[in-house]
Design a protein around this motif. Structure first.
Motif, PDB file in Angstrom:
ATOM      1  N   CYS A  95      -9.705  12.425  -2.819  1.00 42.07           N
ATOM      2  CA  CYS A  95     -10.309  11.369  -1.996  1.00 42.07           C
ATOM      3  C   CYS A  95     -10.779  11.908  -0.651  1.00 42.07           C
ATOM      4  O   CYS A  95     -10.792  11.187   0.350  1.00 42.07           O
ATOM      5  N   VAL A  96     -11.148  13.183  -0.610  1.00 40.71           N
ATOM      6  CA  VAL A  96     -11.604  13.793   0.635  1.00 40.71           C
ATOM      7  C   VAL A  96     -12.812  13.021   1.152  1.00 40.71           C
ATOM      8  O   VAL A  96     -13.705  12.664   0.394  1.00 40.71           O
ATOM      9  N   GLY A  97     -12.801  12.722   2.431  1.00 40.77           N
ATOM     10  CA  GLY A  97     -13.881  11.954   3.032  1.00 40.77           C
ATOM     11  C   GLY A  97     -13.564  10.469   3.111  1.00 40.77           C
ATOM     12  O   GLY A  97     -14.263   9.723   3.779  1.00 40.77           O
ATOM     13  N   ALA A  98     -12.521  10.053   2.422  1.00 35.76           N
ATOM     14  CA  ALA A  98     -12.117   8.644   2.449  1.00 35.76           C
ATOM     15  C   ALA A  98     -11.180   8.426   3.636  1.00 35.76           C
ATOM     16  O   ALA A  98     -10.579   9.362   4.139  1.00 35.76           O
ATOM     17  N   PRO A  99     -11.037   7.174   4.068  1.00 41.15           N
ATOM     18  CA  PRO A  99     -10.084   6.901   5.153  1.00 41.15           C
ATOM     19  C   PRO A  99      -8.654   7.185   4.706  1.00 41.15           C
ATOM     20  O   PRO A  99      -8.357   7.164   3.507  1.00 41.15           O
ATOM     21  N   GLY A 100      -7.777   7.442   5.648  1.00 41.19           N
ATOM     22  CA  GLY A 100      -6.378   7.694   5.329  1.00 41.19           C
ATOM     23  C   GLY A 100      -5.687   6.433   4.831  1.00 41.19           C
ATOM     24  O   GLY A 100      -6.193   5.317   4.967  1.00 41.19           O
ATOM     25  N   SER A 101      -4.518   6.606   4.268  1.00 37.18           N
ATOM     26  CA  SER A 101      -3.762   5.492   3.690  1.00 37.18           C
ATOM     27  C   SER A 101      -3.389   4.449   4.738  1.00 37.18           C
ATOM     28  O   SER A 101      -3.509   3.249   4.500  1.00 37.18           O
ATOM     29  N   LYS A 102      -2.926   4.895   5.895  1.00 40.40           N
ATOM     30  CA  LYS A 102      -2.527   3.960   6.951  1.00 40.40           C
ATOM     31  C   LYS A 102      -3.745   3.193   7.475  1.00 40.40           C
ATOM     32  O   LYS A 102      -3.669   1.997   7.731  1.00 40.40           O
ATOM     33  N   ASP A 103      -4.884   3.890   7.602  1.00 44.53           N
ATOM     34  CA  ASP A 103      -6.122   3.221   8.016  1.00 44.53           C
ATOM     35  C   ASP A 103      -6.536   2.179   6.991  1.00 44.53           C
ATOM     36  O   ASP A 103      -6.975   1.084   7.348  1.00 44.53           O
ATOM     37  N   LEU A 120       3.842  10.677  -8.135  1.00 42.63           N
ATOM     38  CA  LEU A 120       3.919  12.135  -8.119  1.00 42.63           C
ATOM     39  C   LEU A 120       3.827  12.727  -9.528  1.00 42.63           C
ATOM     40  O   LEU A 120       3.132  13.719  -9.743  1.00 42.63           O
ATOM     41  N   GLU A 121       4.506  12.120 -10.484  1.00 45.05           N
ATOM     42  CA  GLU A 121       4.509  12.641 -11.854  1.00 45.05           C
ATOM     43  C   GLU A 121       3.156  12.492 -12.540  1.00 45.05           C
ATOM     44  O   GLU A 121       2.735  13.360 -13.291  1.00 45.05           O
ATOM     45  N   GLU A 122       2.489  11.374 -12.306  1.00 41.33           N
ATOM     46  CA  GLU A 122       1.231  11.092 -12.996  1.00 41.33           C
ATOM     47  C   GLU A 122       0.008  11.488 -12.174  1.00 41.33           C
ATOM     48  O   GLU A 122      -1.120  11.241 -12.596  1.00 41.33           O
ATOM     49  N   ASP A 123       0.219  12.094 -11.007  1.00 41.04           N
ATOM     50  CA  ASP A 123      -0.886  12.482 -10.123  1.00 41.04           C
ATOM     51  C   ASP A 123      -1.846  11.331  -9.861  1.00 41.04           C
ATOM     52  O   ASP A 123      -3.062  11.483  -9.951  1.00 41.04           O
ATOM     53  N   LEU A 124      -1.293  10.153  -9.536  1.00 42.31           N
ATOM     54  CA  LEU A 124      -2.129   8.996  -9.221  1.00 42.31           C
ATOM     55  C   LEU A 124      -2.809   9.229  -7.875  1.00 42.31           C
ATOM     56  O   LEU A 124      -2.273   9.901  -7.004  1.00 42.31           O
ATOM     57  N   PHE A 125      -4.002   8.666  -7.727  1.00 38.94           N
ATOM     58  CA  PHE A 125      -4.730   8.775  -6.469  1.00 38.94           C
ATOM     59  C   PHE A 125      -4.199   7.730  -5.499  1.00 38.94           C
ATOM     60  O   PHE A 125      -3.942   6.599  -5.885  1.00 38.94           O
ATOM     61  N   TYR A 126      -4.014   8.131  -4.259  1.00 37.13           N
ATOM     62  CA  TYR A 126      -3.551   7.181  -3.260  1.00 37.13           C
ATOM     63  C   TYR A 126      -4.569   7.109  -2.136  1.00 37.13           C
ATOM     64  O   TYR A 126      -5.382   8.022  -2.002  1.00 37.13           O
ATOM     65  N   PRO A 127      -4.619   6.011  -1.399  1.00 36.32           N
ATOM     66  CA  PRO A 127      -3.661   4.927  -1.428  1.00 36.32           C
ATOM     67  C   PRO A 127      -3.756   4.095  -2.708  1.00 36.32           C
ATOM     68  O   PRO A 127      -4.814   3.976  -3.308  1.00 36.32           O
ATOM     69  N   ILE A 128      -2.622   3.543  -3.079  1.00 36.10           N
ATOM     70  CA  ILE A 128      -2.549   2.618  -4.200  1.00 36.10           C
ATOM     71  C   ILE A 128      -2.236   1.257  -3.603  1.00 36.10           C
ATOM     72  O   ILE A 128      -1.316   1.123  -2.798  1.00 36.10           O
ATOM     73  N   VAL A 129      -3.026   0.259  -3.984  1.00 36.29           N
ATOM     74  CA  VAL A 129      -2.829  -1.100  -3.482  1.00 36.29           C
ATOM     75  C   VAL A 129      -2.285  -1.941  -4.623  1.00 36.29           C
ATOM     76  O   VAL A 129      -2.844  -1.948  -5.725  1.00 36.29           O
ATOM     77  N   MET A 130      -1.183  -2.622  -4.341  1.00 35.62           N
ATOM     78  CA  MET A 130      -0.569  -3.498  -5.342  1.00 35.62           C
ATOM     79  C   MET A 130      -0.520  -4.913  -4.796  1.00 35.62           C
ATOM     80  O   MET A 130      -0.276  -5.113  -3.605  1.00 35.62           O
ATOM     81  N   VAL A 131      -0.763  -5.865  -5.671  1.00 32.17           N
ATOM     82  CA  VAL A 131      -0.587  -7.277  -5.335  1.00 32.17           C
ATOM     83  C   VAL A 131       0.505  -7.780  -6.264  1.00 32.17           C
ATOM     84  O   VAL A 131       0.340  -7.765  -7.488  1.00 32.17           O
ATOM     85  N   ASN A 132       1.630  -8.149  -5.672  1.00 24.91           N
ATOM     86  CA  ASN A 132       2.801  -8.586  -6.454  1.00 24.91           C
ATOM     87  C   ASN A 132       3.126  -7.606  -7.583  1.00 24.91           C
ATOM     88  O   ASN A 132       3.236  -7.990  -8.751  1.00 24.91           O
ATOM     89  N   ASP A 133       3.245  -6.351  -7.252  1.00 22.96           N
ATOM     90  CA  ASP A 133       3.651  -5.281  -8.184  1.00 22.96           C
ATOM     91  C   ASP A 133       2.627  -4.984  -9.273  1.00 22.96           C
ATOM     92  O   ASP A 133       2.943  -4.312 -10.243  1.00 22.96           O
ATOM     93  N   GLU A 134       1.390  -5.445  -9.122  1.00 26.71           N
ATOM     94  CA  GLU A 134       0.323  -5.106 -10.061  1.00 26.71           C
ATOM     95  C   GLU A 134      -0.670  -4.201  -9.331  1.00 26.71           C
ATOM     96  O   GLU A 134      -1.158  -4.549  -8.247  1.00 26.71           O
ATOM     97  N   ILE A 135      -0.972  -3.044  -9.921  1.00 26.01           N
ATOM     98  CA  ILE A 135      -1.930  -2.128  -9.297  1.00 26.01           C
ATOM     99  C   ILE A 135      -3.317  -2.760  -9.350  1.00 26.01           C
ATOM    100  O   ILE A 135      -3.807  -3.119 -10.419  1.00 26.01           O
ATOM    101  N   VAL A 136      -3.939  -2.915  -8.172  1.00 30.66           N
ATOM    102  CA  VAL A 136      -5.285  -3.471  -8.113  1.00 30.66           C
ATOM    103  C   VAL A 136      -6.298  -2.467  -7.566  1.00 30.66           C
ATOM    104  O   VAL A 136      -7.496  -2.689  -7.674  1.00 30.66           O
ATOM    105  N   VAL A 155       0.869  -1.177   0.000  1.00 32.81           N
ATOM    106  CA  VAL A 155       0.000   0.000   0.000  1.00 32.81           C
ATOM    107  C   VAL A 155       0.904   1.224   0.000  1.00 32.81           C
ATOM    108  O   VAL A 155       1.730   1.396   0.901  1.00 32.81           O
ATOM    109  N   TYR A 156       0.772   2.042  -1.045  1.00 31.14           N
ATOM    110  CA  TYR A 156       1.493   3.313  -1.127  1.00 31.14           C
ATOM    111  C   TYR A 156       0.526   4.403  -0.699  1.00 31.14           C
ATOM    112  O   TYR A 156      -0.609   4.467  -1.196  1.00 31.14           O
ATOM    113  N   GLY A 157       0.966   5.247   0.216  1.00 28.65           N
ATOM    114  CA  GLY A 157       0.083   6.310   0.675  1.00 28.65           C
ATOM    115  C   GLY A 157       0.846   7.383   1.418  1.00 28.65           C
ATOM    116  O   GLY A 157       2.078   7.406   1.425  1.00 28.65           O
TER     117      GLY A 157
END
Length: 109
Positions: free
Chosen positions: A20-28, A70-86, A10-12
């Motif tokens: 993602c305002v209103g969503a839980p934080g990355s650590k949560d 950072l470069e692509e302005d991806l939304f976080y948290p980002i969850v990966m399973v074996n290096d695949e974004i899910v 989990v990247y966050g």
């Protein structure tokens, strides 16, 4: 059941993603995923890791992916399973479970 290790990353950040305002934080989200996955799957083959995008570890693959976030302005948290974004932004358990099923992770009995 496959005996390979499954790595869920989990990247966050402490700061919630602006989109993602209103969503839980990355650590949560990271802690919630561990609990949810542990209720459905036998998770002794699963390795969980949390990467803070504001201070990533000195590991090349993590540094490169944080740069991409950072470069692509991806939304976080980002969850990966074996290096695949899910999941990006607000994760859905259904998609994460599908990725675990694809890796033949055993269900709890």
């Amino acid at each position: 059941m496959s005996k390979e290790s499954i790595v869920i990353t989990v990247y966050g950040a402490k700061q919630i993603c602006a989109s993602c305002v209103g969503a839980p934080g990355s650590k949560d989200t990271y802690e919630w995923l561990q609990a949810a996955i542990g209720r459905k799957y036998v998770d002794d083959q699963i390795i969980y890791e949390y990467i803070d995008i504001e201070s990533p570890p000195n590991v090349e693959k993590h540094k490169k992916f944080v740069q991409r976030i950072l470069e692509e302005d991806l939304f976080y948290p980002i969850v990966m399973v074996n290096d695949e974004i899910v999941a990006e932004g607000i994760p859905r358990l259904k998609t994460i479970y599908a990725a675990l099923d694809k890796h033949d992770v055993a269900l709890q009995t």
